[in-house]
Design an enzyme around this catalytic site. Structure first.
Site, PDB file in Angstrom:
ATOM      1  N   HIS A 145       0.826  -1.215   0.000  1.00 59.68           N
ATOM      2  CA  HIS A 145       0.000   0.000   0.000  1.00 59.68           C
ATOM      3  C   HIS A 145       0.856   1.260   0.000  1.00 59.68           C
ATOM      4  O   HIS A 145       0.350   2.353   0.222  1.00 59.68           O
ATOM      5  CB  HIS A 145      -0.906   0.025   1.231  1.00 59.68           C
ATOM      6  N   HIS A 173      -6.682  -4.488  -1.543  1.00 60.46           N
ATOM      7  CA  HIS A 173      -5.958  -5.749  -1.409  1.00 60.46           C
ATOM      8  C   HIS A 173      -6.151  -6.645  -2.632  1.00 60.46           C
ATOM      9  O   HIS A 173      -6.013  -7.866  -2.550  1.00 60.46           O
ATOM     10  CB  HIS A 173      -6.406  -6.508  -0.149  1.00 60.46           C
TER      11      HIS A 173
END
Length: 329
Positions: free
Chosen positions: A56, A217
């Site tokens: 991320h 994700h």
């Protein structure tokens, strides 16, 4: 999928080592390399700690520094950090005022941060704020309720500024919990995520398809649609945001356009301009904006829009000085 790496198993550790070396004036490793921390801690200030799986970036380590986080714990790609990592960060950064954990609403993150807080009982005063800003609130395999996505940056910045000025632990928790209901994000993907361990995309899109309502994700979104022009894409992700937010009166709107890792700046700024025009047509004029790549899903092609309706006090905290590897003003 070709990547600049030695091996999937060493990618995260080697990347973090490079990150710390590149920003050694602001950050350092803590806990024998188990987390990254602010190089200069402030005595008597509440320690703000966050984290999550790698993939991320620049979230969360990129937001360590004055006016934001004191530490961030990174797990393997799309895998929560362990309770031991989080506890070590609390042990090293608590300078007497306790610790506030900022957690994205994904089951693994929530479980491990809660476990770390239980382990810290008797050693630290600990509170937790869970970020829940995703407008795509359909069933998710990774969370109960709304997922925590790009709005995490808003929470970390506002709480970081409040902690920097000396707010206590209970005040910070109340401030953080008040933000989620007035903040929504929505994402669109044009290509899935290629995870280093298996070199396969998490979902495959045809040449004329896009995925609406994706998380960070690599999970699919709410629905798949035919590829459209930028105006229509912006409408599809901004419309549910406005529909879910409450009254706009007296709010100071903050608009963020965030790239997922595989989207060039030319497309992000185009989307920002269209989002601003769309919002203006609905009576919303952003008081402050942020455009760039802040909360990614590895190499996903796509972007998200976040709108936060801030009070005057929250807006002042967003605008307060900050010095981190990614945000600095």
């Amino acid at each position: 999928m070709k990547r600049i790496m030695n091996a999937p198993g060493t990618l995260v550790a080697e990347s973090l080592a490079g990150f710390v070396a590149a920003h050694e004036d602001l950050v350092a490793f803590g806990g024998e390399g188990r987390f990254v921390r602010r190089r200069a801690l402030v005595p008597g200030k509440v320690a703000l700690i966050s984290g999550g799986g790698a993939g991320h970036e620049p979230l969360h380590c990129g937001f360590i520094g004055q006016g934001m986080l004191d530490a961030a714990c990174t797990g393997h790609v799309f895998t929560s950090p362990t309770p031991d990592q989080i506890l070590a960060a609390m042990d090293e950064t608590d300078t007497g005022a306790g610790c506030l954990l900022v957690v994205k609403n994904y089951d693994g993150d929530v479980m491990n941060f809660e476990m770390a807080a239980e382990m810290a009982a008797g050693r630290h005063r600990v509170e937790m704020v869970v970020v829940e800003d995703d407008a795509a609130s359909g069933p998710s395999v990774r969370s109960r309720g709304r997922r925590g996505v790009a709005g995490t940056v808003v929470v970390e910045k506002i709480l970081g500024a409040a902690a920097e000025r000396g707010d206590d632990l209970s005040s910070l928790k109340a401030l953080g919990e008040g933000l989620s209901g007035r903040m929504r994000s929505m994402g669109v993907a044009l290509r899935g995520v290629t995870v280093p361990d298996n070199a396969r995309e998490t979902f495959a899109l045809g040449p004329e398809e896009m995925e609406i309502g994706v998380g960070i994700h690599g999970e699919p979104g709410l629905y798949r649609a035919r590829m459209a022009g930028a105006d229509e894409i912006v409408r599809l992700i901004c419309e549910p945001i406005l529909d879910q937010l409450g009254p706009l009166a007296s709010a100071r709107p903050l608009l963020i356009v965030n790239g997922f890792g595989g989207t060039p700046p030319i497309e992000l700024h185009l989307a920002y301009g269209l989002a601003r025009r769309y919002l203006a047509g609905r009576g919303v004029a952003p008081a402050r904006s942020l455009v760039g790549t802040f909360v990614t899903s590895l190499d996903m092609a796509g972007l998200s829009v976040t709108l936060a309706l801030l009070s005057e006090a929250e807006f002042a905290l967003w605008c307060a000085p900050v010095a981190t590897p990614v945000l600095a003003w």
